[in-house]
Design an enzyme around this catalytic site. Structure first.
Site, PDB file in Angstrom:
ATOM      1  N   GLN A 182       1.533   6.764  -7.362  1.00 10.15           N
ATOM      2  CA  GLN A 182       0.382   7.462  -6.781  1.00 10.15           C
ATOM      3  C   GLN A 182       0.649   8.957  -6.814  1.00 10.15           C
ATOM      4  OE1 GLN A 182      -0.628   7.857  -2.477  1.00 10.15           O
ATOM      5  NE2 GLN A 182      -2.470   6.679  -2.961  1.00 10.15           N
ATOM      6  N   TYR A 222      -7.144  14.930   1.114  1.00  5.85           N
ATOM      7  CA  TYR A 222      -6.232  15.749   0.294  1.00  5.85           C
ATOM      8  C   TYR A 222      -7.056  16.454  -0.782  1.00  5.85           C
ATOM      9  CZ  TYR A 222      -2.743  13.353   3.025  1.00  5.85           C
ATOM     10  OH  TYR A 222      -2.022  12.884   4.092  1.00  5.85           O
ATOM     11  N   SER A 224       0.843  -1.200   0.000  1.00  9.92           N
ATOM     12  CA  SER A 224       0.000   0.000   0.000  1.00  9.92           C
ATOM     13  C   SER A 224       0.880   1.252   0.000  1.00  9.92           C
ATOM     14  CB  SER A 224      -0.869  -0.046   1.261  1.00  9.92           C
ATOM     15  OG  SER A 224      -1.965   0.806   1.140  1.00  9.92           O
ATOM     16  N   PRO A 225       0.384   2.336  -0.576  1.00  9.67           N
ATOM     17  CA  PRO A 225       1.191   3.557  -0.595  1.00  9.67           C
ATOM     18  C   PRO A 225       1.532   4.036   0.810  1.00  9.67           C
ATOM     19  CG  PRO A 225      -1.084   3.981  -1.301  1.00  9.67           C
ATOM     20  CD  PRO A 225      -0.906   2.507  -1.248  1.00  9.67           C
ATOM     21  N   ARG A 231       1.189  -1.203   6.870  1.00  9.35           N
ATOM     22  CA  ARG A 231       2.087  -1.411   8.022  1.00  9.35           C
ATOM     23  C   ARG A 231       2.704  -2.800   8.061  1.00  9.35           C
ATOM     24  NH1 ARG A 231      -2.240   0.640  12.125  1.00  9.35           N
ATOM     25  NH2 ARG A 231      -3.471  -0.388  10.514  1.00  9.35           N
TER      26      ARG A 231
HETATM   27  C1  LIG Z   1       3.635   5.501   7.298  1.00  5.86           C
HETATM   28  C2  LIG Z   1       2.400   5.533   6.450  1.00  5.86           C
HETATM   29  C3  LIG Z   1       2.338   6.383   5.346  1.00  5.86           C
HETATM   30  C4  LIG Z   1       1.219   6.406   4.525  1.00  5.86           C
HETATM   31  N1  LIG Z   1       1.211   7.166   3.390  1.00  5.86           N
HETATM   32  C5  LIG Z   1       0.204   7.060   2.498  1.00  5.86           C
HETATM   33  C6  LIG Z   1       0.279   7.665   1.220  1.00  5.86           C
HETATM   34  O1  LIG Z   1       1.260   8.276   0.868  1.00  5.86           O
HETATM   35  N2  LIG Z   1      -0.774   7.536   0.388  1.00  5.86           N
HETATM   36  C7  LIG Z   1      -1.888   6.826   0.741  1.00  5.86           C
HETATM   37  O2  LIG Z   1      -2.822   6.724  -0.055  1.00  5.86           O
HETATM   38  N3  LIG Z   1      -1.959   6.212   1.938  1.00  5.86           N
HETATM   39  C8  LIG Z   1      -0.946   6.303   2.804  1.00  5.86           C
HETATM   40  N4  LIG Z   1      -0.996   5.608   3.996  1.00  5.86           N
HETATM   41  C9  LIG Z   1      -2.171   4.764   4.282  1.00  5.86           C
HETATM   42  C10 LIG Z   1      -1.879   3.320   3.893  1.00  5.86           C
HETATM   43  O3  LIG Z   1      -1.695   3.169   2.504  1.00  5.86           O
HETATM   44  C11 LIG Z   1      -3.026   2.403   4.329  1.00  5.86           C
HETATM   45  O4  LIG Z   1      -4.200   2.791   3.654  1.00  5.86           O
HETATM   46  C12 LIG Z   1      -3.271   2.430   5.834  1.00  5.86           C
HETATM   47  O5  LIG Z   1      -2.053   2.427   6.556  1.00  5.86           O
HETATM   48  C13 LIG Z   1      -4.095   1.224   6.278  1.00  5.86           C
HETATM   49  O6  LIG Z   1      -3.447   0.023   5.924  1.00  5.86           O
HETATM   50  P1  LIG Z   1      -2.683  -0.917   7.024  1.00  5.86           P
HETATM   51  O7  LIG Z   1      -3.698  -1.225   8.079  1.00  5.86           O
HETATM   52  O8  LIG Z   1      -2.263  -2.117   6.231  1.00  5.86           O
HETATM   53  O9  LIG Z   1      -1.540  -0.129   7.571  1.00  5.86           O
HETATM   54  C14 LIG Z   1       0.114   5.599   4.831  1.00  5.86           C
HETATM   55  C15 LIG Z   1       0.177   4.772   5.953  1.00  5.86           C
HETATM   56  C16 LIG Z   1       1.297   4.704   6.745  1.00  5.86           C
HETATM   57  C17 LIG Z   1       1.334   3.767   7.920  1.00  5.86           C
END
Ligand SMILES: Cc1cc2nc3c(=O)[nH]c(=O)nc-3n(C[C@H](O)[C@H](O)[C@H](O)COP(=O)(O)O)c2cc1C
Ligand SMILES: Cc1cc2nc3c(=O)[nH]c(=O)nc-3n(C[C@H](O)[C@H](O)[C@H](O)COP(=O)(O)OP(=O)(O)OC[C@H]3O[C@@H](n4cnc5c(N)ncnc54)[C@H](O)[C@@H]3O)c2cc1C
Length: 784
Positions: A492, A574, A414-415, A716
């Site tokens: 992205q 955003y 994921s981003p 994560r």
């Molecule tokens: C350190 C960090 C940076 C993130 N940056 C972005 C981002 O640049 N663009 C985006 O769409 N989501 C971003 N997210 C959200 C993640 O892509 C994801 O949607 C969110 O962490 C939930 O997924 P998870 O439970 O697997 O962590 C970020 C998340 C984390 C933890």
């Protein structure tokens, strides 16, 4: 000690029993408005786990209960002429009246006074009691009397359901789904005694109205159900017992007690009957309350406070599962076109407790069926013919195609912003970070939000795509991914909007910089944090055109870097997201107001990018499918939004939620955003990527095989383990699966071989240990 219990259902009676058994000196009295043998409904189900709890709490009543139930292991699902069977579910059915009579007898034997046919006069009448228990059910008057303190809410669900009975023999728990001209009707049926069954039939409110049945028209309802489900019920007549078409109320309370009064069971919280847990909750509440009160002798209030704290997580967990389960039955239409094998798997896994692996433990044959169907389905979509005897890999290792992009498996990085760029340029950190995730086995990486202009950045550490240096640095990363792995990489692109000019992720996130802030833009001049954040400038027509052109310029550079997919970030508050949400877009021109207008700018940007982006490469949008704010975007809006992007050539919706505004109140939990990915995928007919608290390979397998999403993005977990997919491959090969759709870098082959060997040995040992530890079949299994 004087204990007054209001309501002689399972909760009230069981608490009275436990109290009197441990404190024979206590005066325990139950008031019940019904007669002793007066009960509506037919049978109820209890799981093996609940029975074990009952045994520990009160052996004599457990023995009687255990001797009175019908036990079954199998679930049968009837769907479009197919009957699918799965085993290993371990449930017991008992006549509700029998359960109540066992509890009534036990209470009487212990010296509890139960006053039947007595209407409770209200809390004033219990002033002299040390403890007052409001176990007065779903329409609790105790709850209403104490509403100011307990703060209850009652949410009425839309589906209509009715409880009925039939005298027939069913081979196991039976689900059936039948469609007539009014809509789809769901049958849940189970035996609670030889030849006696409970039926619950439900349908949408719209179908119910269309059917012409009346809410209290028992005879017509019974006839309708008997005809619709004649085959499943062996042509048995359908019986009624105050069988009215109800709508399920989800009851919640902020607090369960006030002073010396406490709510128990349905009075405090309800759990939809489709996970068969109302009685379980009521009985286990009684056990927990008794334990908490006993642990605080002489201080009832402290006992009640401890009960409130200790019992709540479990009760909320069950209520959450029940709510997830009821969504499935409210939305059966979403799965109506699914293959019967997939439909059944989606049904079994609806509440997130039963997963691919959990179902394998219950019935390995069902998972073999899912694997075989899934592989045939994936091969069919790809136009590939499978050789005879082909052994399917687990669902997560199936390939996926969007336009000309072939992804080797269903796992996506994921981003994730790394906050480590210098003036927008990715650094060595990014090279290593993306490189190591690419060789970790995921099918696709989505880059962090890469900003289309200097003033479009969230933080000073965000990557950009607006200078030649950015293109060069990204190109180097993309080349590494393409040369050294089978992974695909998507760019992205985003613009921070009103969340721009803020601190790095590990500083005070979303808060303005201490110094050196740059001016920010938004559809409307609303700060993110009132009194803290910068006030953004309302975008003029010129700003709108300029930002669109910045996207186009960034897309051109991204295409030169040879990214495989382009994702536009329209989530998390955003810029583009803040145009879509009514919470952040208060414009009165053609870019504000109704959804169609709020979508205008995001769609203009999408169209301009799509025009430039190579036709054989896919484009996705990341959406916040709900704002988690009253009056904000809802799942239904998200369906409309996704529909609009699909019409403009979008290939995939990356389904996230929230972060629109600090007022957002998300409901977290395992895979908590999945329901929105499912809704968009199946209501719109577009591929979706699920994200949010997906942490295991088991969950990925469950999500994709049940048809809830096509890809799973993990954020994560990939920070903690870049090799998430390779590790999953090791686990599954140890189970004897052939592993396709994941390749190890040749430099690491000796590590792979060692890991695979270790995983196989660990699995063999675990299987041996499980065989030795397996308890003998419960004695109760022989009855019924
Ligand atoms: C350190 C960090 C940076 C993130 N940056 C972005 C981002 O640049 N663009 C985006 O769409 N989501 C971003 N997210 C959200 C993640 O892509 C994801 O949607 C969110 O962490 C939930 O997924 P998870 O439970 O697997 O962590 C970020 C998340 C984390 C933890
Ligand atoms: C037909 C039917 C089938 C069900 N099947 C299942 C199932 O399969 N599995 C499952 O787990 N759950 C099932 N449930 C749900 C389950 O019955 C309830 O969740 C459970 O009974 C809750 O127990 P309780 O003691 O909290 O409330 P209740 O069982 O509702 O008991 C409350 C009692 O309080 C009495 N009362 C209320 N107000 C007053 C008053 N003012 N004065 C005197 N008495 C009063 C009522 O008469 C009632 O007897 C079913 C429910 C129904 C209606």
């Amino acid at each position: 000690m004087r204990v007054d219990v209001i309501g002689g259902g399972p909760a009230g009676l069981y608490f009275a029993i436990l109290t009197k058994a441990s404190r024979p000196d206590a005066a325990v009295e139950v008031v019940e408005r019904n007669r002793a043998d007066d009960t509506f409904g037919f049978g109820i189900v209890l799981s093996d786990e609940t029975l074990a709890n009952l045994r520990r709490a009160d052996e004599p009543s457990y023995r009687e209960i255990a001797a009175s139930f019908a036990y079954w292991d199998d679930i049968y699902t009837h769907f479009k002429g197919h009957v699918l069977r799965s085993s290993g579910h371990g449930f017991s059915g008992i006549r509700r009246l029998t359960l109540l009579q066992i509890l009534q007898r036990r209470a009487a034997a212990l010296g509890v006074t139960v006053r039947f046919q007595t209407e409770d006069p209200g809390l004033e009448a219990h002033r002299g009691a040390d403890l007052v228990v409001g176990a007065d059910g779903i329409n609790s008057r105790v709850r209403s009397q104490l509403a100011v303190h307990l703060q209850p809410t009652v949410e009425t669900r839309p589906n209509r359901f009715v409880w009925l009975g039939a005298r027939t023999t069913l081979p196991g728990f039976t689900y059936s789904f039948q469609e007539d001209r009014a809509g789809i009707w769901n049958l849940h049926a189970y035996m609670y005694a030889p030849g006696e069954c409970t039926l619950v039939v439900e349908t949408t409110d719209a179908a119910f109205r269309k059917s012409g049945l009346g809410v209290e028209d028992e005879a017509a309802s019974a006839a309708h159900v008997a005809k619709l489900f004649a085959r499943e019920l062996n042509d048995a007549p359908v019986l009624t017992n105050r069988s009215f078409w109800r709508q399920f109320p989800v009851v919640r309370c902020v607090r369960w007690h006030h002073d010396n009064v406490v709510l128990l069971g349905d009075a405090a919280h309800t759990a939809h009957w489709s996970i068969g847990s109302g009685t379980k909750l009521a009985l286990e509440d009684a056990i927990a309350l008794h334990q908490a009160v006993s642990a605080h002798p002489g201080d009832v209030r402290a006992g009640l406070a401890a009960y409130g704290v200790e019992r709540r997580p479990e009760s909320e967990r069950i209520q959450h599962s029940a709510n997830t389960s009821l969504f499935f039955f409210e939305n059966v239409r979403r799965f109506w076109e699914a293959d019967p094998v997939q439909f059944n798997f989606a049904l079994m896994s609806r509440a997130k407790q039963v997963t691919y692996e959990n179902l394998r433990r219950r019935d390995p044959g069902v998972i073999r069926e899912v694997d075989a169907w899934w592989t045939k389905h994936v091969a069919g979509e790809a136009g590939v013919r499978l050789p005879a005897g082909f052994r399917a890999p687990p669902p997560m290792f199936a390939p996926f195609r969007l336009r000309g992009m072939a992804v080797a498996n269903r796992v996506v990085v994921s981003p994730m912003c790394q906050y480590s760029a210098v003036d927008g340029t990715p650094t060595d950190w990014h090279y290593v970070h993306y490189g190591s995730r690419a060789v970790g086995g995921a099918g696709l990486i989505v880059t962090e939000m890469t900003c289309v202009a200097r003033d479009a950045r969230i933080t000073t550490g965000c990557t950009g795509m607006y200078r030649a240096e950015h293109r060069a640095a990204w190109k180097r990363i993309v080349q590494f991914v393409h040369v050294h792995s089978d992974c695909r990489i998507a760019l992205q692109l985003g613009h921070a909007g009103r969340k721009g000019s803020t601190q790095l992720g590990w500083e005070e996130m979303d808060r303005p910089l201490p110094s050196g802030n740059w001016p920010i833009l938004a559809p409307s001049s609303l700060p993110y944090y009132e009194g803290v954040s910068q006030l953004p400038r309302t975008m003029s027509r010129k700003d709108i055109a300029r930002v669109r052109d910045q996207y186009v310029a960034a897309v051109k550079m991204g295409s030169e870097c040879e990214f495989d997919m382009l994702e536009l970030h329209m989530a998390h508050g955003y810029l583009l997201a803040s145009f879509i949400s009514p919470v952040t877009n208060r414009r009165v021109d053609e870019y504000g107001g109704r959804l169609e207008n709020r979508l205008r700018f995001p769609l203009e940007v999408f169209d301009a990018c799509r025009e430039l982006w190579p036709a054989d490469k896919p484009m996705s949008v990341r959406l916040s499918a709900t704002d988690w704010i009253p009056g904000g975007i809802t799942g239904e809006d998200a369906v409309e939004i996704a529909r609009a992007f699909k019409a403009h050539g979008c290939d995939l919706v990356d389904v996230s939620t929230g972060q629109t505004d600090p007022a957002s109140r998300p409901v977290y939990g395992r895979m908590y955003q999945l329901t929105f990915a499912e809704q968009i995928r199946n209501d719109v007919g577009i591929a979706t990527m699920a994200v949010g608290a997906i942490t295991t390979a088991d969950q990925v397998n469950t999500i994709v095989a049940s048809g809830r999403a096509d890809l799973c993005a993990l954020a994560r977990p990939h920070l903690a383990d870049p090799y998430f997919t390779l590790h999953a491959a090791a686990e599954y090969q140890a189970m004897g699966y052939p592993i396709e759709g994941v390749s190890w870098p040749k430099q690491y082959w000796s590590g792979r071989d060692q890991l695979y060997g270790l995983a196989r040995r660990e699995r063999q040992e675990a299987e041996r240990a499980a065989g030795e530890a397996r308890p003998p079949k419960p004695e109760i299994a022989a009855t019924g």
